[in-house]
Write a protein that holds these residues in place. Structure first.
Motif, short mmCIF file in Angstrom:
data_model
loop_
_atom_site.label_atom_id
_atom_site.label_comp_id
_atom_site.label_asym_id
_atom_site.label_seq_id
_atom_site.Cartn_x
_atom_site.Cartn_y
_atom_site.Cartn_z
N ASP A 1 0.83 -1.21 0.00
CA ASP A 1 0.00 0.00 0.00
C ASP A 1 0.87 1.26 0.00
O ASP A 1 0.56 2.23 -0.70
CB ASP A 1 -0.94 -0.01 1.20
N ALA A 2 1.92 1.26 0.80
CA ALA A 2 2.82 2.41 0.83
C ALA A 2 3.52 2.58 -0.51
O ALA A 2 3.72 3.71 -0.99
CB ALA A 2 3.84 2.25 1.96
N ASP B 1 1.05 4.06 -3.00
CA ASP B 1 0.84 5.48 -2.77
C ASP B 1 2.02 6.31 -3.26
O ASP B 1 1.85 7.40 -3.82
CB ASP B 1 0.60 5.73 -1.28
N ARG B 2 3.24 5.80 -3.06
CA ARG B 2 4.42 6.52 -3.54
C ARG B 2 4.41 6.61 -5.07
O ARG B 2 4.71 7.66 -5.64
CB ARG B 2 5.70 5.82 -3.07
N ALA C 1 1.81 6.51 -7.06
CA ALA C 1 0.75 7.42 -7.47
C ALA C 1 1.17 8.88 -7.27
O ALA C 1 0.89 9.74 -8.13
CB ALA C 1 -0.53 7.12 -6.69
N ALA C 2 1.85 9.16 -6.15
CA ALA C 2 2.31 10.53 -5.90
C ALA C 2 3.35 10.95 -6.93
O ALA C 2 3.33 12.10 -7.42
CB ALA C 2 2.88 10.62 -4.49
N ARG D 1 -4.80 -2.49 -5.82
CA ARG D 1 -4.25 -1.54 -4.85
C ARG D 1 -3.59 -0.36 -5.54
O ARG D 1 -3.75 0.79 -5.11
CB ARG D 1 -3.23 -2.27 -3.95
N ALA E 1 -4.85 3.61 -5.53
CA ALA E 1 -3.96 4.74 -5.20
C ALA E 1 -4.00 5.80 -6.28
O ALA E 1 -4.02 7.01 -5.99
CB ALA E 1 -2.54 4.23 -4.99
N ARG F 1 -7.39 7.70 -6.04
CA ARG F 1 -7.48 8.67 -4.94
C ARG F 1 -6.88 10.01 -5.32
O ARG F 1 -7.24 11.04 -4.75
CB ARG F 1 -6.79 8.11 -3.70
N ARG F 2 -5.97 10.01 -6.26
CA ARG F 2 -5.33 11.25 -6.70
C ARG F 2 -5.93 11.77 -8.00
O ARG F 2 -5.37 12.66 -8.63
CB ARG F 2 -3.83 11.04 -6.85
#
Length: 572
Positions: free
Chosen positions: A435-436, A439-440, A442-443, A473, A477, A480-481
């Protein structure tokens, strides 16, 4: 290449293509003899293979229908066929105008430069035809004016083998219309073999029935793919038990735990081998075949009937083998038996082997010269210019692949960036969980999109994941962005264990005869009922279905009525 032949560069200009590199030209214009091409990722291998076919046809070395191209997937076969077909169609425009013998001179005079320019400018087909008309008008067509109907054959390896089997099935006593089992049908057939087996060793196995079915099916298929003698495999299981008698290095330990575990696992091979034999017998009884049987059957035919191999050699004078590093033992034997010593060009990369799980080995690249060149050997070419990646990405890839290159069965050079390639950027990050990491990623992608949007540039990208189960997953991510995305290759969602269990439960609720689904639920992680207990449950269900509440046999009339009802008289 003969002095009077059309050069790859002249042909590329005439067809509106970028000029080939020196490496690509060498492959395109290679002699009609066995040759191995090591093509790195993104090096333009499909383009080069299409260019070779067109070059051979343009120079009169072969007819269109004398070319055979083989690859692994229908998608890849379709892409190669489409590229070849498009180029041959354009080649026919020059043939109809009598320009083919003059392409070398026209190229030297620069009169073909207009066609790549038109292609890069996105010109219409009518504009290209107008440029052709400026060179020469269409001449009267001859009797062979329908040459476009004689197209090269491009298919998958298994489809080619299946065609041999179906055309010659009667020679080996097979049904030409035999159905090829799907993955699920093959699994269900092996399940039937396992549950019908009276082998007293089977209930002693501690593995779940699904594990036994999977293992036996793999033995059955891998045995065919690798031409394994099942008697020898069974004997190996017996011989391996000798390891338990070997002395250990420690006086306090008679047999190491890992050794004992390995001996127990290998000890089950003889049971699995017998199940594989039963699976093969059941296929013959039902008149069906497995995917692995297609190639094995074709090999059996060409070895037993020389005339079949001779006919194939005369039909296909040029053969192109794509992704050769992923061919199995039986595929290599089939192709070398038929086309050994002829104009076979294999294209592959030992670093891109992905079918090792089913017996493929990149080592076959090193054996190509022996298998196909025989006494004369085979030429060796390389495509090392990457048209896909930036320079830093290639440097990173080369560093990662360095240990593999040292052990490669054939020499593999480092990929070079294309002329004018950007430097690129390589970043490495380590996160505590998926998950982390998602998220990275996606950012990072959000930042890239914003920077490119500010410059007025669109953005496309791809995220490669280790497993299909991680796809959702990463997609969440990105969502969400606010990053639009789509998931490719999620067709395996229905095969994920959780979803399969839910579907199995729904099937059992809907249909009491859904025995396969019930078996999955009972043998799955929720209840984990073993094979011996499942057999007892099956016998108990059969007994209960044939007796009343006092366990007295039901009258024949009642049993007959139950038998003809929707659920039958045997339950699940």
């Amino acid at each position: 290449m003969t002095p009077s032949s059309i050069s790859p560069e002249a042909l590329a200009a005439a067809l509106g293509q970028f000029p080939p590199t020196a490496e690509q030209s060498a492959v395109i214009a290679a002699p009609m003899a066995p040759a191995l091409v090591v093509a790195g990722a993104g090096s333009g291998k499909t383009e080069t293979m299409a260019g070779r076919v067109v070059w051979l046809v343009a120079n009169g070395f072969v007819r269109r229908d004398e070319v055979l191209g083989l690859t692994f997937t229908r998608k890849a076969a379709g892409e190669l066929a489409e590229r070849i077909g498009r180029r041959l169609q354009r080649l026919s425009d020059y043939e109809r105008r009598g320009l083919l013998p003059h392409l070398g001179r026209l190229h030297a005079e620069g009169r073909l430069d207009v066609f790549p320019a038109l292609e890069q400018a996105g010109a219409t087909e009518s504009e290209r035809i107008a440029a052709l008309e400026a060179l020469a008008p269409v001449q009267a067509t001859s009797d062979d004016g329908d040459a476009l109907l004689d197209r090269p054959t491009v298919s998958t390896y298994n489809s080619f083998a299946d065609g041999i089997v179906r055309e010659n099935a009667v020679r080996v006593g097979r049904d030409a219309d035999a159905v090829v089992l799907s993955e699920s049908a093959a699994w269900l057939l092996m399940r039937r073999v396992v549950f019908a087996s009276a082998d007293p060793r089977l209930p002693e196995r501690i593995e779940r029935p699904s594990m036994i079915i999977d293992a036996a099916l793999r033995i059955a298929r891998d045995g065919v793919d690798n031409l394994v003698d099942l008697d020898a495999l069974s004997a190996f299981a017996d011989d391996f038990q000798d390891v338990l008698e070997r002395p250990s290095d420690s006086a306090r330990t008679t047999v190491y735990a890992d050794v004992r575990t390995a001996a127990e696992k290998v000890g089950g091979l003889d049971v699995l081998v017998d199940l594989a034999r039963g699976y093969d017998a059941e296929k013959r009884r039902q008149g069906v075949i497995d995917f692995s049987d297609q190639v094995a059957g074709a090999l059996q035919i060409v070895r037993a009937h020389v005339v079949v191999a001779e006919e194939l050699r005369s039909r296909y004078r040029v053969v192109l083998l794509d992704e050769y590093q992923d061919t199995s033992v039986v595929q290599t034997d089939l192709l070398s038996t038929v086309f050994g010593g002829t104009s076979v060009m294999a294209v592959g990369d030992p670093h891109q082997s992905i079918y090792g799980w089913r017996g493929a080995s990149a080592g076959n690249l090193g054996d190509f010269a022996v298998a196909f060149g025989r006494d004369a050997g085979a030429a060796h070419y390389s495509l090392l210019t990457s048209w896909r990646n930036s320079s830093d990405v290639l440097r990173a890839a080369t560093a990662v692949l360095a240990p593999l290159a040292a052990a490669s069965p054939v020499p593999v050079g480092a990929l070079r960036p294309r002329p004018g390639a950007p430097r690129g950027e390589v970043a490495i990050a380590v996160d505590p969980d998926v998950d982390a990491e998602a998220d990275r990623v996606a950012a990072w992608f959000e930042g890239v999109r914003e920077a490119r949007a500010a410059a007025g540039r669109p953005t496309t990208g791809a995220v490669l994941v280790r497993s299909k189960k991680h796809m959702v997953r990463f997609a969440d991510a990105l969502g969400r962005r606010g990053i639009p995305h789509r998931i490719l290759g999620l067709g395996g969602l229905l095969s994920t264990p959780e979803v399969v269990d839910v579907v199995s439960a729904l099937r059992v609720i809907d249909d009491t005869r859904a025995g396969s689904s019930l078996i999955r639920l009972l043998a799955g992680p929720r209840w984990s009922i073993g094979l011996a207990d499942l057999r007892e449950l099956s016998q108990l269900a059969t007994r209960l279905s044939r007796h009343d509440s006092a366990l007295q046999p039901l009258p024949d009339a009642v049993r007959e009525k139950m038998r003809t009802s929707a659920d039958g008289d045997a339950g699940s």
